[in-house]
Write an enzyme that holds these catalytic residues in place. Structure first.
Site, PDB file in Angstrom:
ATOM      1  N   LYS A 115      -8.255  22.749 -21.994  1.00 41.04           N
ATOM      2  CA  LYS A 115      -8.030  23.027 -20.570  1.00 41.04           C
ATOM      3  C   LYS A 115      -7.482  21.817 -19.831  1.00 41.04           C
ATOM      4  CE  LYS A 115     -11.060  26.916 -19.603  1.00 41.04           C
ATOM      5  NZ  LYS A 115     -12.200  27.419 -18.847  1.00 41.04           N
ATOM      6  N   LYS A 207      -5.290  33.396 -28.349  1.00 35.95           N
ATOM      7  CA  LYS A 207      -6.357  34.202 -27.755  1.00 35.95           C
ATOM      8  C   LYS A 207      -5.824  34.970 -26.542  1.00 35.95           C
ATOM      9  CE  LYS A 207      -9.413  32.101 -25.269  1.00 35.95           C
ATOM     10  NZ  LYS A 207     -10.466  31.271 -24.699  1.00 35.95           N
ATOM     11  N   LYS A 210      -6.647  34.938 -19.512  1.00 38.48           N
ATOM     12  CA  LYS A 210      -6.226  35.157 -18.125  1.00 38.48           C
ATOM     13  C   LYS A 210      -5.061  34.252 -17.771  1.00 38.48           C
ATOM     14  CE  LYS A 210     -11.100  35.560 -16.989  1.00 38.48           C
ATOM     15  NZ  LYS A 210     -12.273  35.179 -16.259  1.00 38.48           N
TER      16      LYS A 210
HETATM   17  P1  TYM Z   1     -14.991  33.446 -19.399  1.00 38.06           P
HETATM   18  O1  TYM Z   1     -15.066  33.821 -17.968  1.00 38.06           O
HETATM   19  O2  TYM Z   1     -13.818  32.677 -19.883  1.00 38.06           O
HETATM   20  O3  TYM Z   1     -15.088  34.738 -20.287  1.00 38.06           O
HETATM   21  C1  TYM Z   1     -16.118  35.684 -20.097  1.00 38.06           C
HETATM   22  C2  TYM Z   1     -16.571  36.214 -21.437  1.00 38.06           C
HETATM   23  O4  TYM Z   1     -15.459  36.825 -22.107  1.00 38.06           O
HETATM   24  C3  TYM Z   1     -15.341  36.280 -23.421  1.00 38.06           C
HETATM   25  N1  TYM Z   1     -13.915  36.248 -23.782  1.00 38.06           N
HETATM   26  C4  TYM Z   1     -13.409  36.810 -24.883  1.00 38.06           C
HETATM   27  N2  TYM Z   1     -13.994  37.514 -25.873  1.00 38.06           N
HETATM   28  C5  TYM Z   1     -13.190  37.964 -26.860  1.00 38.06           C
HETATM   29  N3  TYM Z   1     -11.835  37.764 -26.878  1.00 38.06           N
HETATM   30  C6  TYM Z   1     -11.226  37.053 -25.911  1.00 38.06           C
HETATM   31  N4  TYM Z   1      -9.903  36.869 -25.944  1.00 38.06           N
HETATM   32  C7  TYM Z   1     -12.014  36.539 -24.850  1.00 38.06           C
HETATM   33  N5  TYM Z   1     -11.743  35.816 -23.729  1.00 38.06           N
HETATM   34  C8  TYM Z   1     -12.916  35.643 -23.098  1.00 38.06           C
HETATM   35  C9  TYM Z   1     -15.934  34.883 -23.313  1.00 38.06           C
HETATM   36  O5  TYM Z   1     -16.345  34.403 -24.579  1.00 38.06           O
HETATM   37  C10 TYM Z   1     -17.094  35.125 -22.374  1.00 38.06           C
HETATM   38  O6  TYM Z   1     -18.226  35.601 -23.081  1.00 38.06           O
HETATM   39  N6  TYM Z   1     -18.103  29.607 -19.805  1.00 38.06           N
HETATM   40  C11 TYM Z   1     -18.051  31.043 -19.753  1.00 38.06           C
HETATM   41  C12 TYM Z   1     -18.864  31.642 -18.621  1.00 38.06           C
HETATM   42  C13 TYM Z   1     -20.278  31.165 -18.533  1.00 38.06           C
HETATM   43  C14 TYM Z   1     -21.347  31.574 -19.375  1.00 38.06           C
HETATM   44  C15 TYM Z   1     -22.507  30.885 -18.868  1.00 38.06           C
HETATM   45  C16 TYM Z   1     -21.441  32.425 -20.467  1.00 38.06           C
HETATM   46  C17 TYM Z   1     -20.777  30.310 -17.617  1.00 38.06           C
HETATM   47  N7  TYM Z   1     -22.108  30.149 -17.809  1.00 38.06           N
HETATM   48  C18 TYM Z   1     -23.758  31.039 -19.478  1.00 38.06           C
HETATM   49  C19 TYM Z   1     -22.708  32.575 -21.078  1.00 38.06           C
HETATM   50  C20 TYM Z   1     -23.826  31.889 -20.568  1.00 38.06           C
HETATM   51  C21 TYM Z   1     -16.610  31.451 -19.572  1.00 38.06           C
HETATM   52  O7  TYM Z   1     -15.785  30.708 -19.097  1.00 38.06           O
HETATM   53  O8  TYM Z   1     -16.348  32.717 -19.848  1.00 38.06           O
END
Ligand code: TYM
Length: 348
Positions: A115, A207, A210
């Site tokens: 990032k 991957k 967004k």
């Molecule tokens: P974020 O917002 O990027 O994504 C949310 C969730 O979607 C999953 N994800 C995917 N799964 C499969 N294929 C993909 N291409 C894909 N893109 C995203 C992510 O693995 C996630 O589960 N850091 C985290 C948010 C967070 C969090 C937490 C999660 C903050 N605090 C505590 C668990 C526990 C994040 O940026 O997810």
């Protein structure tokens, strides 16, 4: 060993389009887990501001993610749905855990490197400390299970290391405060099923994300039936028909991805999908995938639109969730303060 009650926590960032990867990798798991566990689902707006955000867009994104949770089947009455910034325990506990986590551990985080890109010096400190805030999110509720996609695995391992170091460093104080042998559980990542890493529709080596500049690379939860159909029809494939065995997907990332998406939407394994579509050409398979995706995602997109049209209703859900979340998290923070040796006002 202390026995912790099972509790699920997970978060999703409100940073633009929610896509099929978020839905299959995380949100569908949330929906399943709420049948068996006490759950908290958090819209992590504090994480969102680790990179620049437009305040007006951020506010609508927070409501949109909340709407996506509910439209997908999450029950905000039986479970807790809230936005992170309304529960200040997350930020306070993150500070404490910043003092537990080691710089050497943080320097290994691959997502920060991705990032921050080439200009690492210009990245915010928040982006660097992001995984510690994530650990605070989970540990504030002493959550035992964390459903996430594959890309969050390393962050979960860090959360486990932080929990363990806190327990070890403060073992004597934890015991002296009558809080048992172990204060934080080891949160277990739940990364299961055929779609833990959904790939771009345009490039099977990237991957689904967004931030991909091509909207055709992803299916957004808010896409209508025509957009879903067009993106699937345009998805990159190879010239061979589908194999009938899993081994035949090796070295065919685009085929593997579409089969994984189909399996996850249908609730089947990839092998079951290949048993039906082995030897089919892509035009046949894509037709079936369009029908399945439109039938599964169409109603969610429509319900999201209906929900975001009433922001006051969404805000009320988030405020109610935040109050209930605070009631769980505040006692954790109070105990942490006692363990650290801070002076605080206790109820007289
Ligand atoms: P974020 O917002 O990027 O994504 C949310 C969730 O979607 C999953 N994800 C995917 N799964 C499969 N294929 C993909 N291409 C894909 N893109 C995203 C992510 O693995 C996630 O589960 N850091 C985290 C948010 C967070 C969090 C937490 C999660 C903050 N605090 C505590 C668990 C526990 C994040 O940026 O997810």
């Amino acid at each position: 060993m202390t026995d912790f009650p099972q509790r699920v926590f997970s978060g999703v960032q409100p940073t633009g389009n929610l896509h099929l990867g978020n839905y299959l990798g995380a949100i569908t798991k949330f929906v399943d887990l709420q049948k068996t566990h006490e759950c908290l689902f958090c819209v992590v707006d504090l994480h969102a501001i680790t990179v620049p955000q437009d305040p007006v867009a951020l506010k609508s994104s927070i409501r949109e993610v909340t709407a996506a949770f509910i439209a997908s089947g999450i029950d905000p009455v039986k479970h807790i749905v809230f936005n992170q910034s309304q529960v200040s325990v997350h930020a306070e506990l993150a500070w404490v855990l910043n003092c537990v986590a080691r710089i050497g551990w943080m320097n290994r985080m691959t997502q920060f490197k991705e990032k921050a890109g080439k200009d690492r010096e210009a990245a915010s400190i928040g982006l660097y400390a992001y995984p510690v805030l994530m650990a605070a999110d989970i540990l504030a509720y002493r959550a035992t299970h964390v459903p996430v996609g594959e890309d969050q695995k390393q962050h979960l391992e860090l959360a486990r290391d932080i929990a363990q170091k806190f327990n070890t460093d403060f073992a004597a104080s934890i015991a002296a405060n009558g809080l048992g042998e172990v204060f934080f559980p080891q949160p277990e990542p739940l990364i299961q099923g055929p779609a833990t890493r959904v790939m771009s529709l345009r490039d099977g080596s990237k991957k689904m994300s967004k931030s991909d500049p091509s909207d055709n690379s992803r299916i957004n939860l808010a896409d209508d039936a025509d957009a879903i159909a067009s993106k699937i029809r345009k998805a990159k494939t190879d010239p061979e028909p589908l194999p009938s065995e899993l081994a035949g997907l090796a070295g065919r990332p685009e085929a593997d991805n579409l089969v994984g998406i189909f399996a996850a939407l249908k609730g089947e394994t990839k092998q079951q999908v290949l048993a039906t579509y082995g030897n089919a050409n892509f035009s046949t398979f894509k037709g079936a995938l369009v029908d399945l995706a439109v039938a599964s995602l169409g109603p969610i997109g429509a319900e999201m639109q209906r929900l975001v049209a009433d922001p006051a209703h969404i805000d009320a859900i988030l405020c109610d969730g935040a109050e209930r979340a605070r009631a769980i998290a505040q006692p954790t923070l109070d105990h942490v303060k006692d363990i650290l040796g801070f002076v605080r006002q206790t109820s007289l």
